[in-house]
Design a protein around this motif. Structure first.
Motif, short mmCIF file in Angstrom:
data_model
loop_
_atom_site.label_atom_id
_atom_site.label_comp_id
_atom_site.label_asym_id
_atom_site.label_seq_id
_atom_site.Cartn_x
_atom_site.Cartn_y
_atom_site.Cartn_z
N ALA A 115 -6.55 -9.27 -8.27
CA ALA A 115 -5.10 -9.11 -8.15
C ALA A 115 -4.70 -8.64 -6.76
O ALA A 115 -5.48 -7.99 -6.06
CB ALA A 115 -4.60 -8.12 -9.19
N ASP A 116 -3.48 -8.98 -6.39
CA ASP A 116 -2.91 -8.49 -5.14
C ASP A 116 -1.41 -8.34 -5.33
O ASP A 116 -0.81 -8.99 -6.20
CB ASP A 116 -3.21 -9.45 -3.99
CG ASP A 116 -2.86 -8.85 -2.63
OD1 ASP A 116 -3.12 -7.64 -2.44
OD2 ASP A 116 -2.32 -9.57 -1.78
N GLY A 117 -0.80 -7.47 -4.55
CA GLY A 117 0.63 -7.26 -4.65
C GLY A 117 1.21 -6.71 -3.37
O GLY A 117 0.51 -6.08 -2.57
N VAL A 118 2.47 -6.99 -3.16
CA VAL A 118 3.21 -6.40 -2.05
C VAL A 118 4.51 -5.84 -2.62
O VAL A 118 5.06 -6.36 -3.59
CB VAL A 118 3.50 -7.43 -0.94
CG1 VAL A 118 2.24 -7.74 -0.16
CG2 VAL A 118 4.09 -8.71 -1.50
N PHE A 119 5.00 -4.77 -2.00
CA PHE A 119 6.08 -4.00 -2.60
C PHE A 119 7.12 -3.58 -1.57
O PHE A 119 6.88 -3.61 -0.37
CB PHE A 119 5.52 -2.75 -3.29
CG PHE A 119 4.49 -3.05 -4.33
CD1 PHE A 119 4.87 -3.28 -5.65
CD2 PHE A 119 3.14 -3.12 -4.01
CE1 PHE A 119 3.92 -3.57 -6.62
CE2 PHE A 119 2.18 -3.41 -4.97
CZ PHE A 119 2.58 -3.63 -6.27
N THR A 120 8.26 -3.16 -2.08
CA THR A 120 9.34 -2.68 -1.23
C THR A 120 8.88 -1.56 -0.31
O THR A 120 8.00 -0.77 -0.65
CB THR A 120 10.51 -2.18 -2.08
OG1 THR A 120 11.59 -1.79 -1.23
CG2 THR A 120 10.12 -0.98 -2.94
N GLN A 121 9.50 -1.49 0.86
CA GLN A 121 9.27 -0.38 1.78
C GLN A 121 10.39 0.66 1.69
O GLN A 121 10.47 1.57 2.52
CB GLN A 121 9.16 -0.91 3.21
CG GLN A 121 7.99 -1.86 3.42
CD GLN A 121 6.66 -1.20 3.13
OE1 GLN A 121 6.35 -0.15 3.68
NE2 GLN A 121 5.88 -1.80 2.25
N SER A 122 11.23 0.53 0.69
CA SER A 122 12.33 1.48 0.50
C SER A 122 11.82 2.91 0.38
O SER A 122 10.81 3.17 -0.30
CB SER A 122 13.12 1.12 -0.76
OG SER A 122 14.03 2.14 -1.11
N LEU A 123 12.52 3.85 1.01
CA LEU A 123 12.16 5.26 0.90
C LEU A 123 12.51 5.83 -0.47
O LEU A 123 12.10 6.93 -0.81
CB LEU A 123 12.89 6.06 1.99
CG LEU A 123 12.53 5.69 3.43
CD1 LEU A 123 13.35 6.52 4.42
CD2 LEU A 123 11.04 5.88 3.69
N PHE A 124 13.27 5.07 -1.26
CA PHE A 124 13.60 5.47 -2.63
C PHE A 124 12.85 4.62 -3.65
O PHE A 124 13.35 4.40 -4.75
CB PHE A 124 15.11 5.36 -2.87
CG PHE A 124 15.83 6.69 -2.83
CD1 PHE A 124 16.08 7.40 -3.98
CD2 PHE A 124 16.22 7.23 -1.62
CE1 PHE A 124 16.73 8.63 -3.95
CE2 PHE A 124 16.87 8.45 -1.55
CZ PHE A 124 17.13 9.16 -2.73
N ALA A 125 11.66 4.17 -3.28
CA ALA A 125 10.86 3.36 -4.21
C ALA A 125 10.64 4.12 -5.51
O ALA A 125 10.39 5.32 -5.52
CB ALA A 125 9.53 3.00 -3.57
N GLY A 126 10.73 3.39 -6.62
CA GLY A 126 10.58 4.00 -7.93
C GLY A 126 9.14 4.16 -8.36
O GLY A 126 8.21 3.64 -7.72
N PRO A 127 8.91 4.86 -9.47
CA PRO A 127 7.55 5.07 -9.99
C PRO A 127 6.82 3.76 -10.27
O PRO A 127 5.60 3.68 -10.12
CB PRO A 127 7.79 5.85 -11.29
CG PRO A 127 9.08 6.55 -11.09
CD PRO A 127 9.92 5.62 -10.27
N SER A 128 7.55 2.72 -10.66
CA SER A 128 6.88 1.44 -10.93
C SER A 128 6.17 0.93 -9.69
O SER A 128 5.08 0.35 -9.78
CB SER A 128 7.89 0.41 -11.43
OG SER A 128 8.92 0.20 -10.49
N VAL A 129 6.78 1.13 -8.53
CA VAL A 129 6.17 0.69 -7.27
C VAL A 129 5.00 1.58 -6.89
O VAL A 129 3.91 1.10 -6.56
CB VAL A 129 7.23 0.66 -6.15
CG1 VAL A 129 6.58 0.47 -4.78
CG2 VAL A 129 8.25 -0.44 -6.41
N THR A 130 5.19 2.89 -6.93
CA THR A 130 4.13 3.80 -6.50
C THR A 130 2.91 3.72 -7.42
O THR A 130 1.77 3.75 -6.96
CB THR A 130 4.63 5.25 -6.43
OG1 THR A 130 5.17 5.63 -7.70
CG2 THR A 130 5.73 5.39 -5.39
N ILE A 131 3.14 3.58 -8.73
CA ILE A 131 2.03 3.48 -9.67
C ILE A 131 1.29 2.16 -9.50
O ILE A 131 0.05 2.11 -9.49
CB ILE A 131 2.53 3.64 -11.12
CG1 ILE A 131 3.02 5.09 -11.35
CG2 ILE A 131 1.45 3.28 -12.12
CD1 ILE A 131 3.77 5.28 -12.65
N SER A 132 2.03 1.06 -9.36
CA SER A 132 1.39 -0.25 -9.22
C SER A 132 0.61 -0.34 -7.91
O SER A 132 -0.49 -0.91 -7.87
CB SER A 132 2.42 -1.36 -9.32
OG SER A 132 2.97 -1.43 -10.63
#
Length: 387
Positions: free
Chosen positions: A39-56
């Protein structure tokens, strides 16, 4: 589209339901592989990233996953420790039900910011999901991840014996900054963990990361690919081509379905010093409210494109005497205006897809970006989004 069964990659199953987050439509999607996936993923760089982003992000550090949870209509962002605890609990509940390790489960969440999950409803709704998983229904999954989308977004290809399917959601709060909205790809092709990022990330950068609806970057943007390998190896270039096609198809679907949109805008900038410069200029054009509204009203005011280029004030190599601007094959700059040319331009701007071409003539780099026009409906949708 209804995905034909011969396009469904083997070894995936789904559980899709309404847990009471949305009214009357599915709001919870779980997609599982029979075996662990590369698996691989890329995510938002928002400073208000939610738990879904940080956990994934955390769970993808070993380049492996076996399932993805998607919750729609609630972003679970800006909820502090409660939001983190709720997201972790949902993963644990799914892990308990399915036997998958918690660190092999990813989570994505999209919707209103600042509202907590209705965790009691979610707990109750996840009981017994092991026995509720069915053969993968990617059409239902594409519908289940929607928020203000009017249509599900789904595309698939076959590569040798393998299949590749992509689903996405997003029509607003779209100006990706490494990733996009929500986009998920599933394949039964065998791709090594070292190879997958070298394929996936450049394609995301040149498709989803070249899309903008309204210049706003989401707190929850996620793009993820899972490859379970059950169909064996495929020719690398064929896989790259198929993934590129699917990503491009989904990007156009998102642009067409942009909140309040009536037209797609495609901007190509070439002859730039480098890719970054080409992208800055192209994004300045496609993001300009004045360009967007001119296209919405089919107003042949091409000077707004020149204005948008001029905003890139730090790109000192750009010289207005070298720049060429075209709409389709009609050159509007540097040639002088004529009534005939303005009439032709107005006809072009009535099309469902408006193509703008800019040649900077200072280098060899190019880029194409996508967006949509800006109508009164965008204000109406977003003025009432949380109510």
């Amino acid at each position: 589209m209804q995905l034909p069964t011969y396009f469904i990659p083997q070894g995936f199953s789904t559980f899709i339901t309404n847990l009471g987050i949305k009214d009357n439509t599915d709001d919870f999607v779980f997609i599982k592989s029979d075996v662990p996936c590369v698996a691989d993923g890329v995510f938002t760089q928002s400073l208000f990233a939610g738990p879904s982003v940080t956990i994934s992000r955390r769970n993808l550090k070993d380049a492996q996953a076996q399932g993805i949870i998607v919750i729609s209509k609630n972003a679970n962002v800006a909820n502090g420790k409660v939001g983190i605890a709720d997201a972790e609990e949902i993963i644990q509940l799914v892990a308990n039900e399915t036997g998958i390790a918690t660190n092999d489960i990813l989570i994505a969440s999209t919707g209103v910011i600042g509202r907590s999950y209705p965790i009691e409803k979610i707990r109750a709704g996840l009981l017994g999901i092991r026995n509720k998983l069915t053969a993968a229904d990617f059409d239902a999954a594409a519908r289940g991840i929607m928020t203000t989308d009017t249509l599900p977004k789904l595309a698939a290809r076959q590569i040798g014996n393998a299949k590749l399917v992509g689903i996405a959601k997003g029509v607003g709060m779209i100006e990706p900054n490494m990733a996009t909205l929500l986009a998920f790809f599933f394949t039964d092709a065998a791709i090594s963990k070292d190879t997958l990022p070298t394929i996936f990330r450049p394609i995301i950068d040149k498709t989803f990361n070249c899309l903008s609806i309204d210049t706003d970057t989401s707190t929850s943007d996620s793009a993820v690919i899972l490859a379970n390998g059950l169909a064996g190896e495929v020719e690398k270039q064929e896989f790259i081509y198929a993934l590129q096609e699917i990503a491009h198809e989904l990007v156009l679907a998102i642009a067409q379905d942009g909140e309040g949109a009536t037209k797609v805008i495609e901007v190509t900038v070439d002859s730039a010093i480098n890719y970054a410069q080409a992208k800055r200029v192209a994004k300045a054009i496609v993001n300009s409210p004045l360009v967007k509204t001119a296209i919405y009203g089919a107003d042949p005011n091409w000077g707004r494109v020149a204005m948008a280029i001029g905003k890139c004030e730090h790109d000192k190599e750009i010289n207005q005497e070298k720049v060429v601007i075209r709409f389709d094959d009609i050159q509007v700059y540097p040639d002088a205006d004529s009534n005939e040319k303005l009439e032709q331009l107005q006809k072009i701007m009535h099309k469902e897809k408006v193509n703008i071409y800019v040649s900077l003539n200072v280098g060899e780099a190019s880029v194409t970006v996508w967006g949509c026009d800006l109508s009164e409906a965008y204000i109406d949708i977003n003025g009432k989004y949380s109510t």
